[in-house]
Design a protein around this motif. Structure first.
Motif, PDB file in Angstrom:
ATOM      1  N   MET A   1       0.820  -1.194   0.000  1.00  0.00           N
ATOM      2  CA  MET A   1       0.000   0.000   0.000  1.00  0.00           C
ATOM      3  C   MET A   1       0.860   1.252   0.000  1.00  0.00           C
ATOM      4  N   ALA A   2       1.989   1.220   0.705  1.00  0.00           N
ATOM      5  CA  ALA A   2       2.790   2.441   0.860  1.00  0.00           C
ATOM      6  C   ALA A   2       3.489   2.789  -0.443  1.00  0.00           C
ATOM      7  N   SER A   3       2.763   3.433  -1.323  1.00  0.00           N
ATOM      8  CA  SER A   3       3.332   3.864  -2.580  1.00  0.00           C
ATOM      9  C   SER A   3       2.450   4.948  -3.166  1.00  0.00           C
ATOM     10  N   HIS A   4       3.040   6.064  -3.477  1.00  0.00           N
ATOM     11  CA  HIS A   4       2.311   7.106  -4.175  1.00  0.00           C
ATOM     12  C   HIS A   4       3.224   7.711  -5.227  1.00  0.00           C
ATOM     13  N   ASP A   5       2.759   8.711  -5.926  1.00  0.00           N
ATOM     14  CA  ASP A   5       3.513   9.317  -7.015  1.00  0.00           C
ATOM     15  C   ASP A   5       4.881   9.784  -6.510  1.00  0.00           C
ATOM     16  N   ILE A   6       5.962   9.226  -7.108  1.00  0.00           N
ATOM     17  CA  ILE A   6       7.313   9.580  -6.637  1.00  0.00           C
ATOM     18  C   ILE A   6       7.697  10.999  -7.013  1.00  0.00           C
ATOM     19  N   ASN A   7       6.891  11.628  -7.841  1.00  0.00           N
ATOM     20  CA  ASN A   7       7.173  13.025  -8.180  1.00  0.00           C
ATOM     21  C   ASN A   7       6.601  13.976  -7.134  1.00  0.00           C
ATOM     22  N   GLU A   8       5.865  13.420  -6.145  1.00  0.00           N
ATOM     23  CA  GLU A   8       5.338  14.216  -5.043  1.00  0.00           C
ATOM     24  C   GLU A   8       6.516  14.907  -4.356  1.00  0.00           C
ATOM     25  N   PRO A   9       6.378  16.175  -4.007  1.00  0.00           N
ATOM     26  CA  PRO A   9       7.527  16.917  -3.477  1.00  0.00           C
ATOM     27  C   PRO A   9       8.071  16.375  -2.157  1.00  0.00           C
ATOM     28  N   ARG A  10       7.229  15.778  -1.343  1.00  0.00           N
ATOM     29  CA  ARG A  10       7.740  15.248  -0.065  1.00  0.00           C
ATOM     30  C   ARG A  10       6.915  14.025   0.338  1.00  0.00           C
ATOM     31  N   PRO A  11       7.460  13.191   1.231  1.00  0.00           N
ATOM     32  CA  PRO A  11       6.740  11.985   1.645  1.00  0.00           C
ATOM     33  C   PRO A  11       5.486  12.331   2.449  1.00  0.00           C
ATOM     34  N   TRP A  12       4.533  11.423   2.417  1.00  0.00           N
ATOM     35  CA  TRP A  12       3.286  11.633   3.146  1.00  0.00           C
ATOM     36  C   TRP A  12       3.461  11.280   4.616  1.00  0.00           C
ATOM     37  N   SER A  13       2.647  11.907   5.445  1.00  0.00           N
ATOM     38  CA  SER A  13       2.620  11.594   6.881  1.00  0.00           C
ATOM     39  C   SER A  13       1.662  10.422   7.096  1.00  0.00           C
ATOM     40  N   GLY A  14       1.663   9.915   8.331  1.00  0.00           N
ATOM     41  CA  GLY A  14       0.718   8.844   8.673  1.00  0.00           C
ATOM     42  C   GLY A  14      -0.721   9.308   8.486  1.00  0.00           C
ATOM     43  N   LYS A  15      -1.000  10.558   8.871  1.00  0.00           N
ATOM     44  CA  LYS A  15      -2.356  11.108   8.720  1.00  0.00           C
ATOM     45  C   LYS A  15      -2.748  11.168   7.239  1.00  0.00           C
ATOM     46  N   ARG A  16      -1.798  11.566   6.388  1.00  0.00           N
ATOM     47  CA  ARG A  16      -2.096  11.665   4.954  1.00  0.00           C
ATOM     48  C   ARG A  16      -2.375  10.291   4.372  1.00  0.00           C
ATOM     49  N   TRP A  17      -1.670   9.267   4.862  1.00  0.00           N
ATOM     50  CA  TRP A  17      -1.939   7.901   4.402  1.00  0.00           C
ATOM     51  C   TRP A  17      -3.314   7.436   4.865  1.00  0.00           C
ATOM     52  N   PHE A  18      -3.692   7.804   6.067  1.00  0.00           N
ATOM     53  CA  PHE A  18      -5.020   7.466   6.591  1.00  0.00           C
ATOM     54  C   PHE A  18      -6.093   8.086   5.696  1.00  0.00           C
ATOM     55  N   ILE A  19      -5.928   9.369   5.364  1.00  0.00           N
ATOM     56  CA  ILE A  19      -6.889  10.059   4.494  1.00  0.00           C
ATOM     57  C   ILE A  19      -6.956   9.364   3.130  1.00  0.00           C
ATOM     58  N   GLU A  20      -5.818   9.039   2.557  1.00  0.00           N
ATOM     59  CA  GLU A  20      -5.769   8.401   1.237  1.00  0.00           C
ATOM     60  C   GLU A  20      -6.457   7.043   1.253  1.00  0.00           C
ATOM     61  N   THR A  21      -6.221   6.275   2.308  1.00  0.00           N
ATOM     62  CA  THR A  21      -6.824   4.944   2.413  1.00  0.00           C
ATOM     63  C   THR A  21      -8.345   5.043   2.453  1.00  0.00           C
ATOM     64  N   LEU A  22      -8.844   5.922   3.296  1.00  0.00           N
ATOM     65  CA  LEU A  22     -10.307   6.052   3.383  1.00  0.00           C
ATOM     66  C   LEU A  22     -10.891   6.672   2.111  1.00  0.00           C
ATOM     67  N   TYR A  23     -10.172   7.556   1.473  1.00  0.00           N
ATOM     68  CA  TYR A  23     -10.618   8.151   0.210  1.00  0.00           C
ATOM     69  C   TYR A  23     -10.746   7.066  -0.862  1.00  0.00           C
ATOM     70  N   ARG A  24      -9.766   6.160  -0.939  1.00  0.00           N
ATOM     71  CA  ARG A  24      -9.825   5.066  -1.924  1.00  0.00           C
ATOM     72  C   ARG A  24     -11.013   4.146  -1.641  1.00  0.00           C
ATOM     73  N   GLU A  25     -11.270   3.891  -0.358  1.00  0.00           N
ATOM     74  CA  GLU A  25     -12.432   3.060   0.001  1.00  0.00           C
ATOM     75  C   GLU A  25     -13.730   3.763  -0.379  1.00  0.00           C
ATOM     76  N   ALA A  26     -13.757   5.083  -0.176  1.00  0.00           N
ATOM     77  CA  ALA A  26     -14.955   5.843  -0.541  1.00  0.00           C
ATOM     78  C   ALA A  26     -15.170   5.822  -2.049  1.00  0.00           C
ATOM     79  N   LEU A  27     -14.098   5.867  -2.833  1.00  0.00           N
ATOM     80  CA  LEU A  27     -14.218   5.791  -4.291  1.00  0.00           C
ATOM     81  C   LEU A  27     -14.819   4.462  -4.731  1.00  0.00           C
ATOM     82  N   ILE A  28     -14.486   3.390  -3.995  1.00  0.00           N
ATOM     83  CA  ILE A  28     -15.057   2.077  -4.318  1.00  0.00           C
ATOM     84  C   ILE A  28     -16.550   2.077  -4.002  1.00  0.00           C
ATOM     85  N   ASP A  29     -16.906   2.657  -2.851  1.00  0.00           N
ATOM     86  CA  ASP A  29     -18.322   2.680  -2.450  1.00  0.00           C
ATOM     87  C   ASP A  29     -19.157   3.617  -3.326  1.00  0.00           C
ATOM     88  N   TRP A  30     -18.580   4.763  -3.747  1.00  0.00           N
ATOM     89  CA  TRP A  30     -19.316   5.745  -4.555  1.00  0.00           C
ATOM     90  C   TRP A  30     -18.505   6.091  -5.806  1.00  0.00           C
TER      91      TRP A  30
END
Length: 184
Positions: A1-30
């Motif tokens: 799971m721990a992989s995002h666009d390597i062109n991102e200017p800086r690494p994500w925090s734990g909170k940002r990963w939490f947001i991304e995970t739930l956002y992806r789940e929401a995309l599946i639901d809606w």
């Protein structure tokens, strides 16, 4: 799971990963929902939830963040190495002579092997230089090369025989030279 666009200017925090995970789940639901609206809604809810989560609940996302930091460092190191390589290549292209290692000087004591052509050159050079005083060195050696290529096998034979004798002497001298090099 721990992989995002390597062109991102800086690494994500734990909170940002939490947001991304739930956002992806929401995309599946809606799947037909407006993505910007869905992300903003997920972000707000996740930021509220993050504040009340226990460290055990946050651990998974913090691991993602640590992996992301490690990957980000290795990507940065690779980019720096590529940039350094590009700079060195550019410098070499601008001035290739400056980048070459100093040439090792040949040992003057090392025996030299003489070929039939070299012996022919020794024999003919003086004669040709006297006969053609206006020749440059290059013209002189071109003429010697043409003479050698036009020479018949009978004309070459004395030089080839002498070269064979010289070769035997060279082998003996070279053995002695190598033995001397080992003992130094």
């Amino acid at each position: 799971m721990a992989s995002h666009d390597i062109n991102e200017p800086r690494p994500w925090s734990g909170k940002r990963w939490f947001i991304e995970t739930l956002y992806r789940e929401a995309l599946i639901d809606w799947p037909n929902a407006d993505k910007d609206y869905l992300f903003t809604g997920s972000r707000i809810k996740c930021e509220e939830a993050w504040e009340v989560m226990t460290n055990n609940q946050k651990e998974r996302f913090n691991r993602y963040a640590e992996i992301d930091r490690i990957q980000s460092r290795s990507v940065e190191a690779a980019k720096k190495a590529d940039n350094q390589h590009d700079i060195e290549t550019e410098q070499q292209q601008k001035n290739p002579k400056q980048q070459l290692a100093p040439k090792k000087k040949p040992d003057p004591n090392k025996p030299k092997k003489l070929t039939a052509y070299m012996l022919f050159t020794k024999a003919k050079r003086q004669m040709l230089a006297e006969a053609n005083p206006d020749f440059t060195s290059v013209e002189l050696f071109k003429e010697i090369g043409q003479l050698w290529s036009r020479a018949t096998p009978e004309e070459k034979r004395p030089f080839e025989d002498q070269a064979k004798k010289e070769s035997k002497e060279y082998d003996l001298k070279m053995k002695a030279y190598k033995a001397k090099q080992i003992h130094q």
